[in-house]
Enzyme design. Structure first.
Site, PDB file in Angstrom:
ATOM      1  N   CYS A  85       0.841  -1.204   0.000  1.00 15.58           N
ATOM      2  CA  CYS A  85       0.000   0.000   0.000  1.00 15.58           C
ATOM      3  C   CYS A  85       0.878   1.257   0.000  1.00 15.58           C
ATOM      4  O   CYS A  85       1.564   1.524  -0.985  1.00 15.58           O
ATOM      5  CB  CYS A  85      -0.973  -0.039   1.177  1.00 15.58           C
ATOM      6  SG  CYS A  85      -2.340   1.142   1.018  1.00 15.58           S
ATOM      7  N   HIS A 197      -3.768  -5.189  -0.350  1.00 20.23           N
ATOM      8  CA  HIS A 197      -3.361  -5.740   0.939  1.00 20.23           C
ATOM      9  C   HIS A 197      -3.491  -7.259   0.920  1.00 20.23           C
ATOM     10  O   HIS A 197      -4.588  -7.791   1.148  1.00 20.23           O
ATOM     11  CB  HIS A 197      -4.242  -5.178   2.061  1.00 20.23           C
ATOM     12  CG  HIS A 197      -4.022  -3.739   2.346  1.00 20.23           C
ATOM     13  ND1 HIS A 197      -3.150  -3.309   3.336  1.00 20.23           N
ATOM     14  CD2 HIS A 197      -4.536  -2.621   1.789  1.00 20.23           C
ATOM     15  CE1 HIS A 197      -3.150  -1.987   3.372  1.00 20.23           C
ATOM     16  NE2 HIS A 197      -3.986  -1.545   2.446  1.00 20.23           N
ATOM     17  N   GLU A 199      -2.614  -9.342   3.150  1.00 19.38           N
ATOM     18  CA  GLU A 199      -3.016  -9.824   4.486  1.00 19.38           C
ATOM     19  C   GLU A 199      -4.509  -9.672   4.742  1.00 19.38           C
ATOM     20  O   GLU A 199      -5.038 -10.268   5.685  1.00 19.38           O
ATOM     21  CB  GLU A 199      -2.206  -9.112   5.577  1.00 19.38           C
ATOM     22  CG  GLU A 199      -2.590  -7.675   5.853  1.00 19.38           C
ATOM     23  CD  GLU A 199      -2.058  -6.675   4.835  1.00 19.38           C
ATOM     24  OE1 GLU A 199      -2.394  -5.489   4.959  1.00 19.38           O
ATOM     25  OE2 GLU A 199      -1.310  -7.089   3.911  1.00 19.38           O
TER      26      GLU A 199
END
Length: 219
Positions: A85, A197, A199
């Site tokens: 990001c 992202h 995750e």
């Protein structure tokens, strides 16, 4: 899960939720530290630069904490580097946020803001906070990259108002938001960085982290 003896440092420059990234990387068996200590960063085997927030604040924090040189040195030494990001955007020469702000200048190019868009009565809000698709470009293949087991047009989770516009041939994935097609991840030598992202993108996202670690021999 077996933890190896190599140390991956998540760079803490006081912006963003670092712990979700730490948890995801630990879940795939990596030894993770979070640090803003230049010596710990220098001595780590790989670096992760996440972040959500202002480009200008991030660069100011990196400067004040004395982290710019350790990051650049690690990259120049060929250590595996993962940007997420804002951590992708900071690699670039400059951002148009708050006028213009100088970045790390590791990747030549600019960070630009999404335009306000209404297409066929659909309003594309800024920031983009959504699941969106990533596509393979024409120049860089996903084979033997962290996306090697990812399907073309897979959905990943995005939260951002700005996007990168490289001047180098580093675009690994592309994404469309309204009429704006932009580079959503890059690959250059030991650098892999993504706007989305992993995750927060479920098992497909964790697989990207896993392949990044395996390809760089840190898992």
């Amino acid at each position: 899960m077996t933890i190896n003896n190599k140390t991956i440092c998540i760079v803490d420059y006081k912006l963003g939720n670092l712990f979700s990234v730490k948890q995801a990387l630990e879940n795939i068996g990596l030894h993770i530290i979070i640090s803003s200590n230049p010596e710990e960063i220098k001595n780590s085997d790989a670096l992760v630069l996440p972040g959500v927030g202002s480009f200008k604040d991030a660069m100011n924090n990196l400067d004040q904490l004395g982290l710019i040189d350790p990051i650049k040195s690690a990259i120049n030494e060929g250590k595996p580097f993962l940007g997420i990001c804002l951590g992708l955007q900071l690699l670039f020469s400059s951002s148009e946020e708050f006028g213009e702000c100088t970045g790390l200048d590791i990747i030549k190019g600019k960070v630009k803001k999404f335009p306000n868009q209404t297409i066929d009565e659909i309003v594309y809000k800024v920031p983009q906070i959504a699941w969106n698709q990533i596509y393979e470009g024409k120049s860089l293949t996903w084979k033997k990259t962290p996306l090697g087991s990812t399907e073309n047009a897979e959905y990943m989770y995005f939260v951002h108002s700005y996007y990168v516009q490289p001047e180098e041939n580093v675009g690994l994935t592309y994404t469309t938001y309204g009429s704006c097609e932009y580079v959503s991840s890059i690959l250059k030598e030991n650098i892999f960085a993504c706007q989305f992202h992993p995750e927060k993108s479920g098992e497909k996202g964790l697989e990207i982290y896993k392949r990044w670690a395996e390809l760089n021999n840190i898992k």
